[in-house]
Design an enzyme around this catalytic site. Sequence first.
Site: not given
Length: 822
Positions: A683, A687
């Site tokens: 994750d 980003k």
Amino acid sequence: MTTPQWVIHKFGGSSVASAQRYREVAAIVAREPGARKAVVVSAMAKVTDALIGLTELARARDASYEARLAELIERHVEAARDLLPETACAALTAVLRADAVDIADVLRAIWLARTCTLELTELVSGYGELWSAQLLGAFLAVEGVNARWLDARKVLVVRPGETGPVIDWAASRALLAAWQASDPVDDLVITGFVAQTPEGVPTTLKRNGSDFSASIFGLLLDAAAVTIWTDVDGVLSADPRRVPEAVVLDELSYDEAMELAYFGAKVLHPRTMAPCVAQGIPIWIRNTFNPTHPGTRIHRSEGPGASGASAVRGFSTIDGIALINVEGTGMVGVPGVAQRIFGALRTVGVSVVMISQASSEHSVCFAVPEAQSELAQRTVEAAFAAEVHRGQIQRVEVVPGCSVLAAVGERMADTPGVAARLFGALGKAGINVRAIAQGSSQRNISLVIDRADSTRALRAVHAGFYLSDQVISVGVVGAGLVGRALLAQLEAQAPRLRARFKVDLRVRAIASSTRMLLGDPSLSPAAWEGGAPTVPTDLAALAEHIRPSHLPHAVIIDCTASDAVAEHYAAWLERGIHVITPNKRAGAGPLARYRVIRELSEGRRTRFFYEATVGAGLPVITTLRDLLQTGDRVTRIEGVLSGTLSYVFNTFTGEVGFSEVVRQAKALGYTEPDPRDDLAGTDVARKLVILGREMDLSMELAEVSVQSLVPEALRGADVEAFMTGLADFDAPMGAALAEARAAGEVLRYVGVIEADGRASASLRRYPATHAFARVGASDNILAFTTARYHTQPLIVQGPGAGPEVTAGGVFADLLRLASSVG
């Protein structure tokens, strides 16, 4: 003592279609102020058409005309019985029966001759007005009003003209004055629609004749005002069938009303207003069925800037239009080209709706009714046959399936930016403009657009000038924690957004991975949760529903974490559907797909918003863009980018094991359903890719160096087995924590990206005095080191996890979209 001026009230056929309607009309007349009232009435509903139909039946030798005439007379006799006392009823019934004999004689003559002249049709069709006027006059007498009824054929003299009947004002004034002198009264009931020729032959005022009658008698009687009673509250800013949010205009100038009427608005026909315009008599448009509403006042212009009204008063459209383009080098600098084109079209009776010509004189385009487009094309080609043969005229091209959209307002000439707002609203709605025309008065801007876009264009410009709410059709895909939180926020804020900002966010579709709910105008969270009928999820059908032809703006909000949904973004953007998402799959997915999405977003005026992909509700993307767009050079971005891991390492103090902290985070909803999705660091890596691509770095996810916190032995286990087995690895994490504490440091899972594209996501140690050590709970924190912020980095910090926070970030993107579309 000054004699009070007359006030004219005109009631149309639909207003007096029954005895009850006569009573309502009489009540309105009694209630309205004015010492001298003249009521102009047209025939009862469909009576004129029925009378004309009788002449057609007689000409066709259809004997049913006799029975239909009897039915027509009986309808009026029944109304008289309902309204009038016996004596008055008997008198009027005798008149009706005598008229029936006369009409029957005319119809018999038509039967015998097997032909019907215009004069005979007009004679027969005018009887409806005679009956309505006499019936209303008799009923007013019963109600105590001393009203005298006037057969307009006795005083109104007209002769045929090229554009319609021409009034003989001198003869009409003399005849009316003589008629009034014979029995002066203060209340009149006048037949609309009918008149006489100079030879005394009964005739009519043709189409819109009853409204024309009201305007004519307004001038003849020197009236103070003319009120046209209709079935609407006044003149509307747009067609309410296409723009339900259309508003009633409190006033219009004569010129504005005529411009709107020409382009199809439900206003008086320009010709019917002419007598009132000449005398400066104000015209009111009011509602018979809502007589307390003040309606719309149409009057002489008070000059530019005299009113605080909007520069654009209304919009109207004409459908069924074709655009014809005449193009060629042989037209440049040649006098008389336009005269040859439009002279030829006049000869064959083609009506030109709009003309547009470039200053280069290389082309002329004009709009005509689509039914006449082929005739117009042949006529122009014939008129320029020699030039076409020599190649001086390259083409006479027809573009069918068009509409004309007109923006009307007298103050447009004195208000800068009107055209910019008009074209901006159309552009943001994805509407292509084919041709433009604007007169020097700047009272009207006319545009030719595709007919398929007509309703959407009308709603877009109507909202663009704040004449109605800006409607955005919303589809929410993903009804999990974030999706449900977003739906709740939208429902709570919708009334305030409409009232204060005129933004109408309509949730018209909600979908999960298996089912979807489609609705209109807007769906509530309760409808989704409460078992409303749903259908299997079909994202193509959802997009079709979200983007109807009549709504100018549509957006799909993807609240999933699905790569399969992200695959649809390009197709949605290409269709003119905006996309908003906290889903990182598109921003961090294959670079080629990402570039297609960005190119479509930037090139097709559809927007792709993804602020919530990095910082949930924090302005991370916005801050980075502001730095780059103002010329700053970003050298490094470093941060705690996972709210989940921020919570885990803020809570992991050694009092309980690492596995228990992860279990608590999962119970609070901070982690994904499978916490490994967070602990793996993927994750954070996604980003970093999103941030890197904002910095114009051509990054792929595989290029990010990622430290996974998921023990290798548990990566293939199911979720429950993982949660149970994680306790076996508490010792290594506890040792890492103890080692950091011994050095006066803390553990943080941090993502770093350098200006050259090097990126990593890993567990790092920071001094207790470092900004990253002071984050609380599930906060995210990012440090931007730039050419400007090189001594001390720019810090963005705040909550970075939780469905409400993420939904709030998505909602903020939705409001940015609303602002960008007007």
